[in-house]
Scaffold this motif. Sequence first.
Motif, PDB file in Angstrom:
ATOM      1  N   PRO A   1      39.318  49.179  41.293  1.00 30.66           N
ATOM      2  CA  PRO A   1      40.577  49.514  40.611  1.00 30.66           C
ATOM      3  C   PRO A   1      40.666  51.013  40.338  1.00 30.66           C
ATOM      4  N   GLY A   2      41.850  51.574  40.549  1.00 31.97           N
ATOM      5  CA  GLY A   2      42.064  52.975  40.235  1.00 31.97           C
ATOM      6  C   GLY A   2      41.640  53.941  41.316  1.00 31.97           C
ATOM      7  N   ALA A   3      40.993  53.456  42.374  1.00 36.07           N
ATOM      8  CA  ALA A   3      40.514  54.365  43.418  1.00 36.07           C
ATOM      9  C   ALA A   3      41.658  55.100  44.097  1.00 36.07           C
ATOM     10  N   GLY A   4      42.782  54.423  44.252  1.00 36.23           N
ATOM     11  CA  GLY A   4      43.927  55.035  44.912  1.00 36.23           C
ATOM     12  C   GLY A   4      44.610  56.106  44.088  1.00 36.23           C
ATOM     13  N   VAL A   5      44.334  56.162  42.788  1.00 36.86           N
ATOM     14  CA  VAL A   5      44.962  57.168  41.924  1.00 36.86           C
ATOM     15  C   VAL A   5      43.909  58.064  41.277  1.00 36.86           C
ATOM     16  N   ASN A   6      42.734  58.124  41.916  1.00 35.54           N
ATOM     17  CA  ASN A   6      41.655  59.020  41.487  1.00 35.54           C
ATOM     18  C   ASN A   6      41.181  58.773  40.060  1.00 35.54           C
ATOM     19  N   LYS A   7      41.145  57.516  39.655  1.00 32.36           N
ATOM     20  CA  LYS A   7      40.601  57.165  38.349  1.00 32.36           C
ATOM     21  C   LYS A   7      39.187  56.653  38.532  1.00 32.36           C
ATOM     22  N   GLU A   8      38.292  57.079  37.666  1.00 35.23           N
ATOM     23  CA  GLU A   8      36.901  56.661  37.738  1.00 35.23           C
ATOM     24  C   GLU A   8      36.731  55.353  36.964  1.00 35.23           C
ATOM     25  N   LEU A   9      36.861  54.240  37.663  1.00 34.68           N
ATOM     26  CA  LEU A   9      36.695  52.924  37.061  1.00 34.68           C
ATOM     27  C   LEU A   9      35.585  52.175  37.797  1.00 34.68           C
ATOM     28  N   PRO A  10      34.874  51.293  37.112  1.00 37.12           N
ATOM     29  CA  PRO A  10      33.782  50.576  37.762  1.00 37.12           C
ATOM     30  C   PRO A  10      34.294  49.582  38.810  1.00 37.12           C
ATOM     31  N   PRO A  11      33.570  49.429  39.915  1.00 41.49           N
ATOM     32  CA  PRO A  11      33.940  48.400  40.883  1.00 41.49           C
ATOM     33  C   PRO A  11      33.773  47.019  40.271  1.00 41.49           C
ATOM     34  N   VAL A  12      34.572  46.073  40.729  1.00 42.27           N
ATOM     35  CA  VAL A  12      34.580  44.735  40.127  1.00 42.27           C
ATOM     36  C   VAL A  12      34.390  43.677  41.206  1.00 42.27           C
ATOM     37  N   GLY A  13      33.327  42.898  41.077  1.00 43.69           N
ATOM     38  CA  GLY A  13      33.186  41.716  41.914  1.00 43.69           C
ATOM     39  C   GLY A  13      32.082  41.768  42.953  1.00 43.69           C
ATOM     40  N   ASP A  14      31.469  40.623  43.152  1.00 42.45           N
ATOM     41  CA  ASP A  14      30.582  40.424  44.294  1.00 42.45           C
ATOM     42  C   ASP A  14      31.418  40.211  45.547  1.00 42.45           C
ATOM     43  N   ILE A  15      32.587  39.595  45.360  1.00 43.03           N
ATOM     44  CA  ILE A  15      33.581  39.457  46.421  1.00 43.03           C
ATOM     45  C   ILE A  15      34.942  39.793  45.813  1.00 43.03           C
ATOM     46  N   HIS A  16      35.962  39.916  46.647  1.00 44.76           N
ATOM     47  CA  HIS A  16      37.273  40.327  46.160  1.00 44.76           C
ATOM     48  C   HIS A  16      38.386  39.485  46.756  1.00 44.76           C
ATOM     49  N   ILE A  17      39.484  39.409  46.013  1.00 49.06           N
ATOM     50  CA  ILE A  17      40.758  38.895  46.521  1.00 49.06           C
ATOM     51  C   ILE A  17      41.797  39.954  46.189  1.00 49.06           C
ATOM     52  N   THR A  18      42.462  40.494  47.197  1.00 51.93           N
ATOM     53  CA  THR A  18      43.511  41.485  46.952  1.00 51.93           C
ATOM     54  C   THR A  18      44.799  41.033  47.625  1.00 51.93           C
ATOM     55  N   GLY A  19      45.917  41.344  46.992  1.00 48.70           N
ATOM     56  CA  GLY A  19      47.216  41.004  47.551  1.00 48.70           C
ATOM     57  C   GLY A  19      48.026  42.262  47.793  1.00 48.70           C
ATOM     58  N   ILE A  20      48.497  42.455  49.012  1.00 55.15           N
ATOM     59  CA  ILE A  20      49.306  43.627  49.356  1.00 55.15           C
ATOM     60  C   ILE A  20      50.748  43.331  48.953  1.00 55.15           C
ATOM     61  N   VAL A  21      51.203  43.983  47.889  1.00 59.21           N
ATOM     62  CA  VAL A  21      52.491  43.638  47.295  1.00 59.21           C
ATOM     63  C   VAL A  21      53.631  44.558  47.715  1.00 59.21           C
ATOM     64  N   ASN A  22      53.290  45.724  48.275  1.00 57.96           N
ATOM     65  CA  ASN A  22      54.348  46.654  48.690  1.00 57.96           C
ATOM     66  C   ASN A  22      53.755  47.728  49.603  1.00 57.96           C
ATOM     67  N   VAL A  23      54.580  48.698  49.976  1.00 59.29           N
ATOM     68  CA  VAL A  23      54.210  49.707  50.972  1.00 59.29           C
ATOM     69  C   VAL A  23      53.625  50.947  50.303  1.00 59.29           C
ATOM     70  N   SER A  24      52.525  51.464  50.857  1.00 57.31           N
ATOM     71  CA  SER A  24      51.883  52.663  50.324  1.00 57.31           C
ATOM     72  C   SER A  24      52.349  53.905  51.084  1.00 57.31           C
ATOM     73  N   GLY A  25      51.979  55.088  50.548  1.00 57.81           N
ATOM     74  CA  GLY A  25      52.198  56.318  51.287  1.00 57.81           C
ATOM     75  C   GLY A  25      53.161  57.295  50.673  1.00 57.81           C
ATOM     76  N   PHE A  26      54.087  56.845  49.817  1.00 54.25           N
ATOM     77  CA  PHE A  26      55.072  57.779  49.270  1.00 54.25           C
ATOM     78  C   PHE A  26      55.563  57.269  47.918  1.00 54.25           C
TER      79      PHE A  26
END
Length: 210
Positions: A131-156
């Motif tokens: 969490p927060g990696a895309g906005v340069n926030k230093e947050l701990p990684p979470v999970g032995d495994i992950h589920i992520t949902g792509i909810v919208n378009v990145s880049g701008f």
Amino acid sequence: MNLKPNFFEKRGETARIFYDEQLAAGKISTELLSLIPVISSRPIVFVCIGTDRSTGDSLGPLVGTLLEEKAIAPFHVYGTLEDPIHAVNLEDKLMEIKEKHVHPFIIGIDACLGRLKSVGVIQIGEGPVKPGAGVNKELPPVGDIHITGIVNVSGFMEFFVLQNTRLNLVLKMAKTIADGISTASLAFHNKKQSWKEVNWSLDQGQNKLM
């Protein structure tokens, strides 16, 4: 909120399932069961990350709330609309979870942004979500495994995109994920029971030989 879909550590292939494809919940269940340790005594904990203050970032707490309404024992769920887990309280919540559960096996759930053709995709794989990696926030990684949902378009103007993500899509994705986890919980419970019976039979056989 993980703004970019590749900001987690991959140790194996990541499954990609569109939320509205045929048997999507069943596929999510199958993928989860292939990654969750059945024989281990580690408690299985879902950590649903996000906030209800942003439609795009509400995927995690929506999943958590839906799971609270289902009977998914022996799984444990943290992060709901009422009690969300987000950037401000993430570290404290993780500490609470690890104090409450001995060596938990954690599944991190979070929303992310990605390519246009991938919007609506649910990703499941080994390694934590960051969490927060895309906005340069230093947050701990979470999970032995992950589920992520792509909810919208990145880049701008990603924060603007996030705030203006359609709740209808996020809710439908959350329902699919929650249904998949619920299905997995039933199968996991049955597998655990079968394993206990096998152990009991082995113990009985050893006692007879002694």
